[in-house]
Motif scaffolding. Structure first.
Motif, PDB file in Angstrom:
ATOM      1  N   ALA A   1       0.733  -1.114  -0.075  1.00  0.00           N
ATOM      2  CA  ALA A   1       0.129   0.006  -0.182  1.00  0.00           C
ATOM      3  C   ALA A   1       1.002   1.182  -0.032  1.00  0.00           C
ATOM      4  O   ALA A   1       0.244   2.176  -0.827  1.00  0.00           O
ATOM      5  CB  ALA A   1      -0.878  -0.167   1.181  1.00  0.00           C
ATOM      6  N   VAL A   2       1.771   1.187   0.713  1.00  0.00           N
ATOM      7  CA  VAL A   2       2.841   2.302   0.780  1.00  0.00           C
ATOM      8  C   VAL A   2       3.519   2.687  -0.540  1.00  0.00           C
ATOM      9  O   VAL A   2       3.753   3.770  -0.912  1.00  0.00           O
ATOM     10  CB  VAL A   2       3.916   2.145   2.013  1.00  0.00           C
ATOM     11  CG1 VAL A   2       4.966   3.277   1.799  1.00  0.00           C
ATOM     12  CG2 VAL A   2       3.216   2.238   3.424  1.00  0.00           C
ATOM     13  N   VAL A   3       3.982   1.384  -1.014  1.00  0.00           N
ATOM     14  CA  VAL A   3       4.760   1.485  -2.379  1.00  0.00           C
ATOM     15  C   VAL A   3       3.624   1.995  -3.291  1.00  0.00           C
ATOM     16  O   VAL A   3       4.072   3.097  -4.437  1.00  0.00           O
ATOM     17  CB  VAL A   3       5.049   0.211  -2.885  1.00  0.00           C
ATOM     18  CG1 VAL A   3       5.718   0.417  -4.257  1.00  0.00           C
ATOM     19  CG2 VAL A   3       6.357  -0.447  -1.852  1.00  0.00           C
ATOM     20  N   ASN A   4       2.482   1.572  -3.703  1.00  0.00           N
ATOM     21  CA  ASN A   4       1.457   1.906  -4.579  1.00  0.00           C
ATOM     22  C   ASN A   4       1.076   3.547  -4.391  1.00  0.00           C
ATOM     23  O   ASN A   4       1.123   4.120  -5.124  1.00  0.00           O
ATOM     24  CB  ASN A   4       0.231   1.219  -4.263  1.00  0.00           C
ATOM     25  CG  ASN A   4       0.358  -0.031  -5.328  1.00  0.00           C
ATOM     26  OD1 ASN A   4       0.656  -0.047  -6.176  1.00  0.00           O
ATOM     27  ND2 ASN A   4      -0.027  -1.057  -4.430  1.00  0.00           N
ATOM     28  N   MET A   5       1.021   4.040  -3.131  1.00  0.00           N
ATOM     29  CA  MET A   5       0.651   5.230  -2.886  1.00  0.00           C
ATOM     30  C   MET A   5       1.972   6.290  -3.230  1.00  0.00           C
ATOM     31  O   MET A   5       1.576   7.393  -3.667  1.00  0.00           O
ATOM     32  CB  MET A   5      -0.048   5.334  -1.308  1.00  0.00           C
ATOM     33  CG  MET A   5      -0.291   7.035  -1.053  1.00  0.00           C
ATOM     34  SD  MET A   5      -1.445   7.679  -2.251  1.00  0.00           S
ATOM     35  CE  MET A   5      -2.875   6.703  -1.613  1.00  0.00           C
ATOM     36  N   THR A   6       2.981   5.692  -2.836  1.00  0.00           N
ATOM     37  CA  THR A   6       4.153   6.762  -3.433  1.00  0.00           C
ATOM     38  C   THR A   6       4.365   6.937  -4.574  1.00  0.00           C
ATOM     39  O   THR A   6       4.773   7.907  -5.184  1.00  0.00           O
ATOM     40  CB  THR A   6       5.432   6.140  -2.653  1.00  0.00           C
ATOM     41  OG1 THR A   6       5.463   5.653  -1.368  1.00  0.00           O
ATOM     42  CG2 THR A   6       6.595   6.675  -2.921  1.00  0.00           C
ATOM     43  N   MET A   7       4.090   5.633  -5.461  1.00  0.00           N
ATOM     44  CA  MET A   7       4.042   5.729  -6.885  1.00  0.00           C
ATOM     45  C   MET A   7       3.182   6.656  -7.532  1.00  0.00           C
ATOM     46  O   MET A   7       3.271   7.392  -8.463  1.00  0.00           O
ATOM     47  CB  MET A   7       3.713   4.473  -7.479  1.00  0.00           C
ATOM     48  CG  MET A   7       5.183   3.342  -7.304  1.00  0.00           C
ATOM     49  SD  MET A   7       5.002   1.772  -8.065  1.00  0.00           S
ATOM     50  CE  MET A   7       5.013   2.121  -9.704  1.00  0.00           C
TER      51      MET A   7
ATOM     52  N   GLY B   1      -3.890   4.052  -7.764  1.00  0.00           N
ATOM     53  CA  GLY B   1      -4.681   4.158  -6.809  1.00  0.00           C
ATOM     54  C   GLY B   1      -5.641   2.935  -6.515  1.00  0.00           C
ATOM     55  O   GLY B   1      -6.024   2.710  -5.151  1.00  0.00           O
ATOM     56  N   ALA B   2      -6.113   2.230  -7.555  1.00  0.00           N
ATOM     57  CA  ALA B   2      -6.819   1.136  -7.701  1.00  0.00           C
ATOM     58  C   ALA B   2      -6.055   0.045  -6.733  1.00  0.00           C
ATOM     59  O   ALA B   2      -6.783  -0.880  -5.899  1.00  0.00           O
ATOM     60  CB  ALA B   2      -7.725   0.542  -8.735  1.00  0.00           C
ATOM     61  N   MET B   3      -4.804  -0.195  -7.199  1.00  0.00           N
ATOM     62  CA  MET B   3      -4.133  -1.344  -6.430  1.00  0.00           C
ATOM     63  C   MET B   3      -3.628  -0.706  -4.987  1.00  0.00           C
ATOM     64  O   MET B   3      -3.767  -1.823  -4.169  1.00  0.00           O
ATOM     65  CB  MET B   3      -2.632  -1.371  -7.008  1.00  0.00           C
ATOM     66  CG  MET B   3      -2.900  -1.933  -8.472  1.00  0.00           C
ATOM     67  SD  MET B   3      -1.419  -1.380  -9.583  1.00  0.00           S
ATOM     68  CE  MET B   3      -0.020  -2.512  -8.692  1.00  0.00           C
ATOM     69  N   PHE B   4      -3.683   0.467  -4.617  1.00  0.00           N
ATOM     70  CA  PHE B   4      -3.380   0.709  -3.485  1.00  0.00           C
ATOM     71  C   PHE B   4      -4.978   0.350  -2.449  1.00  0.00           C
ATOM     72  O   PHE B   4      -4.891  -0.068  -1.515  1.00  0.00           O
ATOM     73  CB  PHE B   4      -3.428   2.173  -3.298  1.00  0.00           C
ATOM     74  CG  PHE B   4      -3.638   2.938  -1.843  1.00  0.00           C
ATOM     75  CD1 PHE B   4      -2.514   2.624  -0.912  1.00  0.00           C
ATOM     76  CD2 PHE B   4      -4.744   3.365  -1.513  1.00  0.00           C
ATOM     77  CE1 PHE B   4      -2.875   3.259   0.451  1.00  0.00           C
ATOM     78  CE2 PHE B   4      -4.966   4.060  -0.331  1.00  0.00           C
ATOM     79  CZ  PHE B   4      -3.948   3.964   0.698  1.00  0.00           C
ATOM     80  N   GLY B   5      -6.019   0.739  -3.135  1.00  0.00           N
ATOM     81  CA  GLY B   5      -7.305   0.347  -2.669  1.00  0.00           C
ATOM     82  C   GLY B   5      -7.323  -1.278  -2.407  1.00  0.00           C
ATOM     83  O   GLY B   5      -7.972  -1.636  -1.211  1.00  0.00           O
ATOM     84  N   LEU B   6      -6.895  -2.063  -3.224  1.00  0.00           N
ATOM     85  CA  LEU B   6      -6.922  -3.494  -3.016  1.00  0.00           C
ATOM     86  C   LEU B   6      -6.241  -3.919  -1.672  1.00  0.00           C
ATOM     87  O   LEU B   6      -6.495  -4.542  -1.063  1.00  0.00           O
ATOM     88  CB  LEU B   6      -6.468  -4.094  -4.171  1.00  0.00           C
ATOM     89  CG  LEU B   6      -5.768  -5.693  -3.900  1.00  0.00           C
ATOM     90  CD1 LEU B   6      -7.236  -6.522  -3.464  1.00  0.00           C
ATOM     91  CD2 LEU B   6      -5.313  -6.214  -5.074  1.00  0.00           C
TER      92      LEU B   6
END
Length: 371
Positions: free
Chosen positions: A39-45, A60-65
Motif C-alpha cells: 500500500a505504501v509503495v503504490n501510494m508513493t508511486m 490508486g486502485a491497487m492501493f485500494g486493494l
C-alpha cells in the motif's frame, strides 16, 4: 463416532476453514504487514507520478486493494479471537470476496488497452467494443454487490431462503472466474484478428515523451506536449476521433505488457476457480476437501494477489499501460474558435490564443527593458 468427530460432522466445511489461534494469528499478521508495505509503495508511486503530471488511476486502485486486504485479515484476526461472533464472521467473508474484483477489472482494462492499440478502428470511444467493455465493467460491479448482499443476509434467514441465496452466490462466483480469464481471449483476439488498413491509418496518440518503461524512471513533465503540439501530430483534414493508446511494439514494452496480463490472468483464474469450487461442494469438516483448507485460502487469496501486485509494480504498469489524458479530446477540425489562424484550445484552463498573447506581451516587455 466420538463426540469430537460428531461435532466436526455437524459443521459444514468452508473456504479457508474456521480460524484458530495457533495458525491464523500469525498468518493474518504476516498478510497485513505485506499488504501494508505494498500500500505504501503504490501510494508513493501514485503521488510521485501525479506530481509529474502522470496520472495513472490504476495505481490508486491497487492501493485500494491493499487497504481492502488489510481490513480482510484484520477481520480474520478478530474472527479468530471472537469465533462465536456472527457479525465479525459475515464481515470477514464479505471483505474476503470483495477485494480481488479490483484486480479482475484492472487486468481486463490492461487487456482492453492492448486490443485498442492493435485495433483503434474497432475500439475507439463510442465503438461497439468500447460499449461492450463498459457494460462488462458495470456487470462485474453488479455481481460484486450481489455477492456482498447475499453474504450479509445468508446467516440471518431460514434454510429455504439460504438455498436460493446460495444459487445467486454460485452464479456470481462463476462470473468472477470468467472475469479473471477474460483478458486471455481479449489479448488473443488482439493478435489473432489481422490489422486492417483503417487500423494502420487511424489517428492515435501515445505518451511518446516516456523514455523508458522499467526501473525507477519517472516521466519528465517538461516533455509533455501542449494541446497545439498534440493536434500537430494529427494529419490535416482528419475527422476521425484520435485514440489514446499504449506504446507501440517498437518501443520495446509491448511484449512485456502482454506477459504481465497473461501471467496475472492465469494466477487469478486458478485462485478464483479454487475458491469457487468450495461453494459448489458442501461437505462436513470430516470430509473436508483440499481446497477448503486454511493454507489454500492463504495461497489463493493472499499469495496470489501479492504476486500479481508485486509483478505489476516491478513491471511498471504505470508506464507500460499509461495512456495520455483525454483533456485534449476536442474536435481537431473545429474552426468555431479559430482566431487569426490560431486554434483556440484549452491548456490548463487557458487558451492557445491567450497564451500566445501573453507570450507576445512578455517579449514586448523584455524588449522595453533592454531599451
Amino acid at each position: 463416532m466420538t463426540p469430537a468427530e460428531a461435532a466436526l460432522a455437524a459443521r459444514p466445511a468452508m473456504f479457508g476453514d474456521y480460524p484458530v489461534r495457533k495458525h491464523d494469528i500469525a498468518g493474518s499478521v504476516v498478510c497485513i504487514v505485506c499488504f501494508l508495505v505494498l500500500a505504501v509503495v503504490n501510494m508513493t508511486m501514485l503521488r510521485r507520478n501525479l506530481a509529474r503530471g502522470h496520472k495513472f488511476i490504476p495505481s490508486g486502485a491497487m492501493f485500494g486493494l491493499c487497504m481492502a486486504r488489510i481490513i480482510t485479515f484484520s477481520m480474520r484476526l478478530a474472527y479468530t479471537t471472537h469465533p462465536t461472533n456472527i457479525n465479525i464472521s459475515i464481515a470477514a467473508n464479505i471483505f474476503l470476496a470483495a477485494g480481488v474484483v479490483i484486480l479482475f477489472i484492472l487486468n481486463i482494462l490492461f487487456s482492453q488497452r492492448v486490443f485498442t492499440s492493435r485495433h483503434p478502428s474497432l475500439a475507439y470511444v463510442g465503438s461497439l467494443f468500447y460499449t461492450v467493455m463498459r457494460a462488462f465493467y458495470i456487470s462485474v460491479i453488479v455481481f460484486l454487490i450481489v455477492l456482498i448482499v447475499t453474504t450479509g443476509v445468508y446467516y440471518h434467514t431460514n434454510h429455504t431462503v439460504q438455498q436460493g441465496i446460495s444459487q445467486f452466490r454460485k452464479v456470481a462466483m462463476v462470473y468472477f472466474v470468467v472475469s479473471a480469464f477474460l483478458p486471455i481471449p481479449i489479448v488473443a483476439a488482439a493478435y489473432w484478428i489481422p490489422r486492417s488498413e483503417k487500423d494502420e491509418t487511424w489517428p492515435v496518440h501515445y505518451a511518446h515523451w516516456i523514455e523508458r518503461y522499467s526501473g525507477l524512471y519517472s516521466p519528465d513533465p517538461r516533455r509533455k506536449p501542449s494541446a497545439a503540439e498534440f493536434y500537430a501530430e494529427i494529419p490535416q483534414g482528419e475527422t476521425r476521433r484520435p485514440v489514446h493508446v499504449i506504446p507501440p511494439p517498437e518501443r520495446g514494452a509491448r511484449q512485456v505488457s502482454v506477459a504481465l496480463i497473461l501471467i496475472a490472468a492465469v494466477i487469478l483464474t486458478f485462485a478464483t476457480a479454487v475458491r469457487t469450487a468450495s461453494s459448489f461442494v458442501v461437505v462436513s469438516l470430516l470430509e473436508k476437501p483440499w481446497y477448503d483448507y486454511r493454507v489454500t485460502m492463504y495461497l489463493c487469496i493472499a499469495l496470489a494477489e501479492l504476486l500479481v501486485e508485486i509483478m505489476w509494480i516491478v513491471g511498471r504498469v504505470d508506464l507500460k499501460f499509461y495512456i495520455p489524458d483525454n483533456k485534449w479530446d476536442k474536435s481537431a477540425s473545429s474552426t468555431d474558435s479559430d482566431k487569426d489562424g490560431v486554434m483556440d484550445l484549452e491548456v490548463d484552463g487557458e487558451t492557445e490564443v491567450e497564451l500566445d498573447g501573453a507570450r507576445r506581451a512578455g517579449d514586448a516587455g523584455a524588449l522595453e527593458k533592454q531599451l
